[in-house]
Each structure stands twice: as structure tokens, then as C-alpha cells.
Scaffold this motif. Structure first.
Motif, PDB file in Angstrom:
ATOM      1  N   GLN A   1      61.435   4.812 -49.403  1.00  0.00           N
ATOM      2  CA  GLN A   1      62.574   4.493 -48.288  1.00  0.00           C
ATOM      3  C   GLN A   1      61.605   3.595 -47.091  1.00  0.00           C
ATOM      4  N   TRP A   2      61.998   2.754 -46.631  1.00  0.00           N
ATOM      5  CA  TRP A   2      61.155   1.968 -45.237  1.00  0.00           C
ATOM      6  C   TRP A   2      61.584   2.873 -44.183  1.00  0.00           C
ATOM      7  N   GLU A   3      60.536   3.570 -43.543  1.00  0.00           N
ATOM      8  CA  GLU A   3      60.725   4.197 -42.035  1.00  0.00           C
ATOM      9  C   GLU A   3      60.073   3.513 -40.992  1.00  0.00           C
ATOM     10  N   PRO A   4      60.498   3.616 -39.949  1.00  0.00           N
ATOM     11  CA  PRO A   4      59.794   2.957 -38.819  1.00  0.00           C
ATOM     12  C   PRO A   4      58.826   3.750 -38.374  1.00  0.00           C
ATOM     13  N   ILE A   5      57.719   2.945 -37.852  1.00  0.00           N
ATOM     14  CA  ILE A   5      56.675   3.655 -37.384  1.00  0.00           C
ATOM     15  C   ILE A   5      56.787   3.932 -35.955  1.00  0.00           C
ATOM     16  N   THR A   6      56.708   4.954 -35.409  1.00  0.00           N
ATOM     17  CA  THR A   6      57.280   5.199 -34.016  1.00  0.00           C
ATOM     18  C   THR A   6      56.229   5.495 -33.006  1.00  0.00           C
ATOM     19  N   GLU A   7      55.040   5.866 -33.547  1.00  0.00           N
ATOM     20  CA  GLU A   7      54.073   6.423 -32.762  1.00  0.00           C
ATOM     21  C   GLU A   7      52.556   5.603 -33.010  1.00  0.00           C
ATOM     22  N   GLY A   8      51.823   5.638 -31.991  1.00  0.00           N
ATOM     23  CA  GLY A   8      50.531   4.842 -32.239  1.00  0.00           C
ATOM     24  C   GLY A   8      50.618   3.571 -31.987  1.00  0.00           C
ATOM     25  N   PRO A   9      49.462   2.905 -32.194  1.00  0.00           N
ATOM     26  CA  PRO A   9      49.443   1.265 -31.808  1.00  0.00           C
ATOM     27  C   PRO A   9      50.077   0.464 -32.658  1.00  0.00           C
ATOM     28  N   ILE A  10      50.641   0.923 -33.674  1.00  0.00           N
ATOM     29  CA  ILE A  10      51.669   0.087 -34.420  1.00  0.00           C
ATOM     30  C   ILE A  10      52.972   0.315 -34.486  1.00  0.00           C
ATOM     31  N   ALA A  11      53.334   1.102 -33.276  1.00  0.00           N
ATOM     32  CA  ALA A  11      54.928   1.473 -33.186  1.00  0.00           C
ATOM     33  C   ALA A  11      55.484  -0.039 -32.627  1.00  0.00           C
ATOM     34  N   ALA A  12      56.983   0.030 -32.555  1.00  0.00           N
ATOM     35  CA  ALA A  12      57.600  -1.259 -32.020  1.00  0.00           C
ATOM     36  C   ALA A  12      56.998  -1.613 -30.670  1.00  0.00           C
ATOM     37  N   HIS A  13      57.007  -2.779 -30.341  1.00  0.00           N
ATOM     38  CA  HIS A  13      56.489  -3.352 -28.895  1.00  0.00           C
ATOM     39  C   HIS A  13      57.560  -4.422 -28.694  1.00  0.00           C
ATOM     40  N   ASP A  14      57.862  -4.586 -27.269  1.00  0.00           N
ATOM     41  CA  ASP A  14      58.871  -5.431 -26.753  1.00  0.00           C
ATOM     42  C   ASP A  14      57.664  -6.698 -26.535  1.00  0.00           C
ATOM     43  N   TRP A  15      57.915  -7.926 -26.730  1.00  0.00           N
ATOM     44  CA  TRP A  15      57.232  -9.151 -26.083  1.00  0.00           C
ATOM     45  C   TRP A  15      57.318  -8.786 -24.495  1.00  0.00           C
TER      46      TRP A  15
END
Length: 157
Positions: free
Chosen positions: A90-104
Motif C-alpha cells: 500500500q501507499w503510505e504518506p511520508i509524514t516526517e523528515g524533509p520529504i513530508a508534505a509541504h504547502d507552497w
């Protein structure tokens, strides 16, 4: 006849700094000031700053896919972007570290054409399944962004 010891040399004052010490301190202050200026966000809020941050995170996600030997997906929406990792089928969101989601940042928005969200996957050797094309817009400024199959992000800047 007894010899006298030579007169002791004139002792220099220990108060104050030498020219070399002052130059070293000035050089250190200059280096620290340079580092601070380079890490500060652009106060004018240029769109190219968003592209640079996005490009760095895309490179990190691609490298993560290679190192872990597992696919990593990148998604881009009008207001944000983020990454997902394939785990246990399954695809799991990366929530920590430099490649977590970011807003523009600020009022920046991604122009995605007819779509509301774009998605690209990096395989375990760092190859994307498709190129990515969109534009970033803010305050009347529009900057095209392109990601190639090898994960290199360029802008029309």
C-alpha cells in the motif's frame, strides 16, 4: 667582578587584542553572516524559491527510493506537494523528515491544467514513471516547472 644579568626585556601590555586576533574574529563573523544570509527566505517571496525547495525535496525522495529499494511517489496539488512510500502493498504518506508534505509558500499556487492533483512514482532505481509539467503562480508571476524522468527539476527562470 660579578656579571649582571641583562636587563629584562620590556614587557608588553597584555590588555587589548593583536591585529591577527581581530582579523580572525572579523573573518568568523563574515562566514557566519554569509551562512545566515544564504539560509534566509527571500523577503520578496519569489516563486523561484519555491521551485528550489521543491527540487531539493524531489532529489531527496528519489534518493530515498534508491537507498531503500522501494518506490516513492510524489504528488502535487494546487496548494501543496508531498511524498508517499510503498510499504506492505500500500501507499503510505511520508509524514516526517524533509520529504513530508509541504504547502507552497505564501500565496503560491500550482497551475495543473485540467487536473487537481498530479502524481509521479520513482522506482527503486530512481527512474520516474513519467515527466512532470506544471507552473507555479504568485502575484501575477508565473514560472513553468518541469521534472524529467531522472528526477531533475528545472524552471523557466
Amino acid at each position: 667582578m660579578m656579571r649582571r644579568a641583562p636587563a629584562s626585556p620590556v614587557t608588553r601590555s597584555t590588555a587589548g587584542f593583536t591585529l591577527v586576533e581581530l582579523m580572525v574574529v572579523i573573518a568568523i563573523i563574515g562566514l557566519i553572516s554569509g551562512a545566515v544570509v544564504l539560509t534566509m527566505a527571500d523577503p520578496r517571496g519569489r516563486v523561484s524559491g519555491d521551485v528550489d525547495r521543491f527540487a531539493g525535496r524531489v532529489r531527496a525522495a528519489r534518493d530515498s527510493a534508491i537507498v531503500a529499494g522501494r518506490p516513492v511517489a510524489l504528488w502535487v496539488s494546487t496548494t501543496a506537494y508531498g511524498f508517499e512510500r510503498r510499504a506492505q502493498g500500500q501507499w503510505e504518506p511520508i509524514t516526517e523528515g524533509p520529504i513530508a508534505a509541504h504547502d507552497w509558500s505564501g500565496e503560491t499556487r500550482a497551475a495543473l491544467g485540467q487536473q487537481t492533483r498530479l502524481r509521479v512514482m520513482f522506482d527503486s532505481v530512481g527512474q520516474a514513471d513519467q515527466p512532470l509539467d506544471f507552473a507555479l503562480e504568485r502575484d501575477g508571476q508565473k514560472l513553468p516547472v518541469r521534472m524529467t524522468l531522472d528526477g531533475k527539476v528545472t524552471s523557466g527562470d
